[in-house]
Design a protein around this motif. Sequence first.
Motif, PDB file in Angstrom:
ATOM      1  N   MET A 100       0.275  -3.745  28.828  1.00  0.00           N
ATOM      2  CA  MET A 100       0.096  -2.515  29.595  1.00  0.00           C
ATOM      3  C   MET A 100       1.293  -1.580  29.396  1.00  0.00           C
ATOM      4  SD  MET A 100      -2.856  -2.626  31.084  1.00  0.00           S
ATOM      5  CE  MET A 100      -2.791  -1.515  32.448  1.00  0.00           C
ATOM      6  N   GLU A 101       2.489  -2.117  29.415  1.00  0.00           N
ATOM      7  CA  GLU A 101       3.690  -1.304  29.210  1.00  0.00           C
ATOM      8  C   GLU A 101       3.715  -0.720  27.806  1.00  0.00           C
ATOM      9  OE1 GLU A 101       6.731   0.970  29.862  1.00  0.00           O
ATOM     10  OE2 GLU A 101       5.698  -0.146  31.424  1.00  0.00           O
ATOM     11  N   GLU A 146      -2.435 -10.377  35.851  1.00  0.00           N
ATOM     12  CA  GLU A 146      -1.632  -9.154  35.816  1.00  0.00           C
ATOM     13  C   GLU A 146      -0.295  -9.396  35.128  1.00  0.00           C
ATOM     14  OE1 GLU A 146      -1.420  -7.967  39.904  1.00  0.00           O
ATOM     15  OE2 GLU A 146      -3.202  -6.715  39.763  1.00  0.00           O
ATOM     16  N   ALA A 147       0.334 -10.519  35.421  1.00  0.00           N
ATOM     17  CA  ALA A 147       1.616 -10.839  34.788  1.00  0.00           C
ATOM     18  C   ALA A 147       1.453 -11.036  33.281  1.00  0.00           C
ATOM     19  CB  ALA A 147       2.224 -12.094  35.429  1.00  0.00           C
ATOM     20  N   CYS A 195      -0.791  -9.632  31.413  1.00  0.00           N
ATOM     21  CA  CYS A 195      -1.142  -8.341  30.807  1.00  0.00           C
ATOM     22  C   CYS A 195      -0.008  -7.324  30.863  1.00  0.00           C
ATOM     23  CB  CYS A 195      -2.356  -7.743  31.518  1.00  0.00           C
ATOM     24  SG  CYS A 195      -3.880  -8.630  31.215  1.00  0.00           S
ATOM     25  N   ALA A 196       1.019  -7.564  31.656  1.00  0.00           N
ATOM     26  CA  ALA A 196       2.075  -6.570  31.875  1.00  0.00           C
ATOM     27  C   ALA A 196       2.722  -6.073  30.578  1.00  0.00           C
ATOM     28  CB  ALA A 196       3.116  -7.114  32.838  1.00  0.00           C
TER      29      ALA A 196
END
Length: 135
Positions: A45-46, A38-39, A41-42
């Motif tokens: 994603m943003e 998740e970190a 991909c952040a």
Amino acid sequence: MGRMRAREGLRGAPVSGTGRSSGPRDANRATDARMDYEAACAPAMESARSLLGTADRLLWGDAGGGVAELLGATATSVVRLRHVDSLPWSEVARSLSLSPSTCRQLEGAAMDLMDALGPGRVLDGNGCATEPMDI
């Protein structure tokens, strides 16, 4: 990420404080892997959220403007469903109760308009009615 969360599952801690496995094992390995993913991909994603926000502003405008003001809601919906929601033409047509060929024509007109005017004029709703253009 949903599959990663499901794989983690709910696990209770053993009362004795020790596991039953024969060797050392990190009980939080799956959770740590998901959090690392998740970190990583952040930023992407943003960036994707920002791009989708820009697309919606170009299509629907901010309190006026956008393709919706220049060509109407139907043409705008065709572009949104096809290019943002990634629906096939048959689904776009069914969603709007139009034929696929009509949807393609509306999409072509909207894309040509956005190409001709550029994003700034589309956002402002500053189209052909306010300033003559050679198209």
